[in-house]
Scaffold this motif. Sequence first.
Motif, short mmCIF file in Angstrom:
data_model
loop_
_atom_site.label_atom_id
_atom_site.label_comp_id
_atom_site.label_asym_id
_atom_site.label_seq_id
_atom_site.Cartn_x
_atom_site.Cartn_y
_atom_site.Cartn_z
N SER A 1 0.84 -1.19 0.00
CA SER A 1 0.00 0.00 0.00
C SER A 1 0.87 1.23 0.00
CB SER A 1 -0.90 -0.01 1.23
OG SER A 1 -0.11 0.07 2.39
N PRO A 2 0.34 2.35 -0.51
CA PRO A 2 1.12 3.58 -0.52
C PRO A 2 1.66 3.97 0.83
CG PRO A 2 -0.87 3.82 -1.84
CD PRO A 2 -0.98 2.51 -1.12
N SER A 3 0.91 3.65 1.89
CA SER A 3 1.35 4.07 3.21
C SER A 3 2.57 3.29 3.68
CB SER A 3 0.20 3.89 4.21
OG SER A 3 -0.22 2.53 4.23
N SER A 4 2.77 2.05 3.10
CA SER A 4 3.90 1.24 3.53
C SER A 4 5.18 1.56 2.76
CB SER A 4 3.57 -0.25 3.38
OG SER A 4 3.41 -0.57 2.00
N ARG A 5 5.07 2.33 1.66
CA ARG A 5 6.26 2.71 0.91
C ARG A 5 7.08 3.71 1.71
NH1 ARG A 5 2.98 4.17 -4.10
NH2 ARG A 5 2.57 2.19 -5.14
N PRO A 6 8.42 3.69 1.54
CA PRO A 6 9.22 4.74 2.20
C PRO A 6 8.89 6.10 1.62
CG PRO A 6 10.56 3.49 0.62
CD PRO A 6 9.24 2.77 0.73
N ARG A 7 8.77 7.09 2.50
CA ARG A 7 8.46 8.44 2.04
C ARG A 7 9.74 9.24 1.96
NH1 ARG A 7 3.66 9.85 1.12
NH2 ARG A 7 4.21 12.07 1.23
N CYS A 8 9.85 10.00 0.87
CA CYS A 8 11.05 10.75 0.57
C CYS A 8 11.26 11.88 1.58
CB CYS A 8 10.93 11.33 -0.83
SG CYS A 8 12.35 12.30 -1.35
N LEU A 9 12.49 12.02 2.04
CA LEU A 9 12.81 13.14 2.91
C LEU A 9 12.82 14.43 2.10
CD1 LEU A 9 15.75 11.61 4.97
CD2 LEU A 9 13.37 11.90 5.68
N HIS A 10 12.39 15.52 2.72
CA HIS A 10 12.29 16.80 2.01
C HIS A 10 13.64 17.23 1.44
CE1 HIS A 10 11.01 20.83 0.98
NE2 HIS A 10 12.04 21.31 1.69
N GLU A 11 14.70 17.04 2.22
CA GLU A 11 16.02 17.47 1.75
C GLU A 11 16.46 16.67 0.51
OE1 GLU A 11 19.11 14.55 3.22
OE2 GLU A 11 19.15 16.25 4.63
N GLN A 12 16.05 15.38 0.46
CA GLN A 12 16.39 14.57 -0.70
C GLN A 12 15.63 15.05 -1.94
OE1 GLN A 12 18.51 11.14 -0.22
NE2 GLN A 12 19.17 13.02 0.80
N SER A 13 14.37 15.38 -1.76
CA SER A 13 13.57 15.90 -2.86
C SER A 13 14.17 17.21 -3.38
CB SER A 13 12.13 16.12 -2.39
OG SER A 13 11.34 16.69 -3.41
N SER A 14 14.61 18.08 -2.47
CA SER A 14 15.20 19.37 -2.86
C SER A 14 16.48 19.15 -3.67
CB SER A 14 15.49 20.21 -1.62
OG SER A 14 14.31 20.50 -0.92
N ILE A 15 17.29 18.19 -3.23
CA ILE A 15 18.55 17.92 -3.94
C ILE A 15 18.26 17.44 -5.36
CG2 ILE A 15 20.54 16.37 -4.03
CD1 ILE A 15 20.55 16.42 -0.96
N ILE B 1 14.19 6.57 -9.41
CA ILE B 1 14.58 6.80 -8.02
C ILE B 1 14.24 5.58 -7.16
CG2 ILE B 1 14.24 8.24 -5.97
CD1 ILE B 1 15.67 9.63 -8.27
N GLU B 2 15.16 5.20 -6.32
CA GLU B 2 14.93 4.14 -5.33
C GLU B 2 15.33 4.68 -3.95
OE1 GLU B 2 16.45 -0.36 -4.10
OE2 GLU B 2 17.29 0.65 -5.87
N CYS B 3 14.47 4.46 -2.95
CA CYS B 3 14.74 4.94 -1.59
C CYS B 3 14.87 3.77 -0.62
CB CYS B 3 13.60 5.85 -1.11
SG CYS B 3 13.40 7.36 -2.08
N ASP B 4 15.56 4.03 0.48
CA ASP B 4 15.58 3.03 1.55
C ASP B 4 14.44 3.30 2.52
OD1 ASP B 4 16.35 5.18 3.08
OD2 ASP B 4 18.42 4.51 3.38
N THR B 5 14.36 2.56 3.57
CA THR B 5 13.23 2.68 4.50
C THR B 5 13.22 3.99 5.27
OG1 THR B 5 14.54 1.52 6.18
CG2 THR B 5 13.05 0.18 4.81
N THR B 6 14.35 4.69 5.27
CA THR B 6 14.42 5.97 5.98
C THR B 6 14.10 7.16 5.09
OG1 THR B 6 16.78 6.29 5.52
CG2 THR B 6 16.19 5.01 7.50
N CYS C 1 10.28 9.39 -3.87
CA CYS C 1 10.56 7.96 -3.92
C CYS C 1 9.73 7.25 -4.99
CB CYS C 1 10.31 7.32 -2.56
SG CYS C 1 11.49 7.87 -1.30
N SER C 2 8.71 7.96 -5.52
CA SER C 2 7.89 7.38 -6.59
C SER C 2 8.30 7.89 -7.96
CB SER C 2 6.41 7.72 -6.34
OG SER C 2 6.19 9.12 -6.49
N TRP C 3 9.30 8.77 -8.01
CA TRP C 3 9.74 9.32 -9.29
C TRP C 3 10.46 8.25 -10.12
CZ3 TRP C 3 12.41 14.45 -7.29
CH2 TRP C 3 11.41 15.32 -6.83
N ASP C 4 10.39 8.42 -11.44
CA ASP C 4 11.09 7.50 -12.35
C ASP C 4 12.59 7.56 -12.08
OD1 ASP C 4 8.78 6.76 -13.53
OD2 ASP C 4 9.01 8.00 -15.32
#
Length: 870
Positions: free
Chosen positions: A24-38, A78-83, A73-76
């Motif tokens: 489910s979407p809620s179980s996916r890792p959510r991207c940190l704001h600083e990572q998105s900005s980078i 991109i792969e994220c870890d659990t943090t 973390c959902s962008w083409d």
Amino acid sequence: MRTLYLIFCCFFAAHSLTSSTSTSPSSRPRCLHEQSSILLQFKREFPLKEPEDLLNDYDYPKMETWKAEKDCCSWDGIECDTTGHVIGLDLSNSSLEGPLHSNSSLFSLTHLENLNLAYNPKFSGRLSDSSASNLKSLNVLDLNSCNFSGIVPTSIGNLSQLTYLDLSSNNFSGEVPTSLGRLTKLEHLSLQKNRLIGRIPSWLGNLTGLTLLQLSHNNFNGEFPISLANLTQLDSLYLSFNQLVGSIPYEYANRISNSMLLSMLDLSHNSFNGTIPPSLFRIPSLVSLNLDYNQFTGPLTIQNVSSSQLTALYLRRNNLNGQIPASISELTSLTELYLSLNNFSGEIELGAFSNLISLDLSYNSLTITSTSTMFALAVNFYSLLLASCNIKEFPKFLETQNELWELDLSHNKLEGKIPKWFFRVGTESLARLDLSSNLITGWEQEPSILPWEALAYLDLRHNKFRGSLFVPPFSTVHFFIFNNSLTGNVDPIFCELHNLKVLDVSNNNLSGEIPRCLGSNSSLLMLNLQRNNFHGEIPPTCEERSVLKTLDLSHNQLQGKIPKSLVTCKELEVLNIGHNQISDRFPFWTQSLPKLQILVLRSNKFDGPIWHPREFSGFENLRMIDLSFNNFGGVLPSEYFRNWSAINTEIPYVNKSKLRYMGDTSNYYQDSVTVAYKGLDTVLVKILTTFMSIDLSHNSFHGAIPSSIGDLKSLVGLNLSGNNFGGSIPTSLGKLSELESLDLSKNNLSGKIPYELVSLTFLQHLNLSDNKLVGPIPHGKQFDTFENSSFGGNLDLCGFPLAKKCTESDDEQPNSDHGQDSESENGFGWKAALVGYGCGIVIGLVVEHVLVSRRPTWFSGIYRRISLTP
């Protein structure tokens, strides 16, 4: 109804189960704001790519889908870890364009484990040591097929977690940094297709976890490093296309002979010598061994190979001799054997190779037989290459070869007609057929259209085919049948060969008019109809989508004018309509052909000027022009050659191993042309891209020779003979440092021969005969090698090599045509005498003697020179 209800229930249950087990979407890792900005900052470092800007259909600009309002973390790509940290960035095939700056935000993604920027050929820059070292968590770094340059950063050696490093197909240069020897976890190392130099580092033997080592297509030199035997986990080793020398150490071969992992070994295209270690054939896991294009010598020794799994053996273009060992049949897994271009000898029965699907025995001293009936039934070849094998008749076993893809029987002794059973050879599979350079006269059963359904390449050149020109299959891409004795017309059905790229029917006796539809074939790259008996007008050629590069209609009986439709041939590189009966003015519109390099209008009925103040500005890419034996005339202004960009550009030194010739980049054909060069009509079978020449001879030009001709720095041949040029020889010709042939004979040139011409150290042919030149012939360098014929017919010339001696009234060194002072080869001459003029002539002569006797050596070294390949 009950059945329908049960089906519905089963479907609903399956859907519920699938939904509950999916993430489910809620179980996916959510991207940190600083990572998105980078990541968004990184996106802004590159320009927006429109669909029409993409380099390939499979390119996909992934960053264009990155939107701030969505979780990164959902962008083409991109792969994220659990943090929520970005650990994977895959922007391969994303049409990235521009430099990667050392302060790029990319290097702030310090949790990256996988970075893939491969296949972005316009992605450039240099990898900074300080920046690359930030990515210490990297396991995978893939920069394959980008455009990075400079040295390989030593800081990559600090990425201690790397298991996969691919820097291939870039422009990295210099030596491999020793710091890479610290990457002890590395399993995959590919540095191929760069410009790396030096010896192959011995410390590579310390990377014992390597399963693939790819160093091909570089400039590595030195000997084979024995330390590579330490790589016991190695599956594939590629060292091809380098400059490696010496023998393959027997110690290395013996140490790896028990390897249970090494499957691919490619040492081709180097300069290895000595004998091939027999233990290489005994490596039990080896599947492919490629030693092509080296200098291995001696007989081939194959023994004790019962455990071999070798399926492909490449030994082409070496110096191997003796007989092909019968023990080669003990390689029971072998399916591909390539032995061409060696010195093998003796008679060999094809039945010995019944387990093969690909066999190449071409260009040895072998005599091939195929008498075994069982062999004909047992074998099914895919590729059979038997060029220059003393074959006198078509091997009958070919009749059963219904899976053959490639057959080469060229340069043999086949004569007479091709048997009718030959049409059954690979009827549905044959794609490449070469019967060139034999004595074949035709077909036992004359075909209207040849029957092979998949044939793409058909080569019948240099035979004795008679009769009419038959039509190749509609699948044909390359068709060569030049140098035969064919007669009759070209069937208009040729216009329906929509796959045809190369058609060469030159040097036959074909006649009639050229089919008008032939010029509208949008697939043609090269059309060569030269040296036949075609008449009539040149048909309209080229449509808007034309890809035609070479059009050669020379040596026929064509009349009329050049069709202006040729102006739409925007890809045209060679236009040769010499030796016809064309009556026209100079085609000024040829200047608008952006890729035109060779223009030949020789021996026609052209007339009028070749310069017009509003119509002529020069040629951008033209390297060869031949307008000789016409009736062109008029005066050429001094700036006439000013904007001939290609010849105006100085050509840098070119390594002979990297010579390029005009023609198809796939080497299926090469352009040729006849030029008047060094006093002879010479057929250049291959045209070096560095060969530059101008021939305006045997026309009616008058006035002065344009001084701007001295700006053509790359000019190799210049022929202005047989005109009415007058005035002096321009001193600017002395700047043509590449000039090898100069013919100014049969004009009205006057004055002295400029001493500046002595500086043309590559000049091999000089003809200044039949003019009105006066005074002494310059001496020194090449001028001391020319014979009387170079200067005959100039009654007032004197000095060596003529019998007429110069008198005391003649100057020791001639002046320039502008009356300016000319210096001798060391900067002194008659000027030295004037230094002491006020103190008396005697003192001046003494000064001159002292200065000349102490002059520096004129030519202190021998410069390598690229010569023409006729």
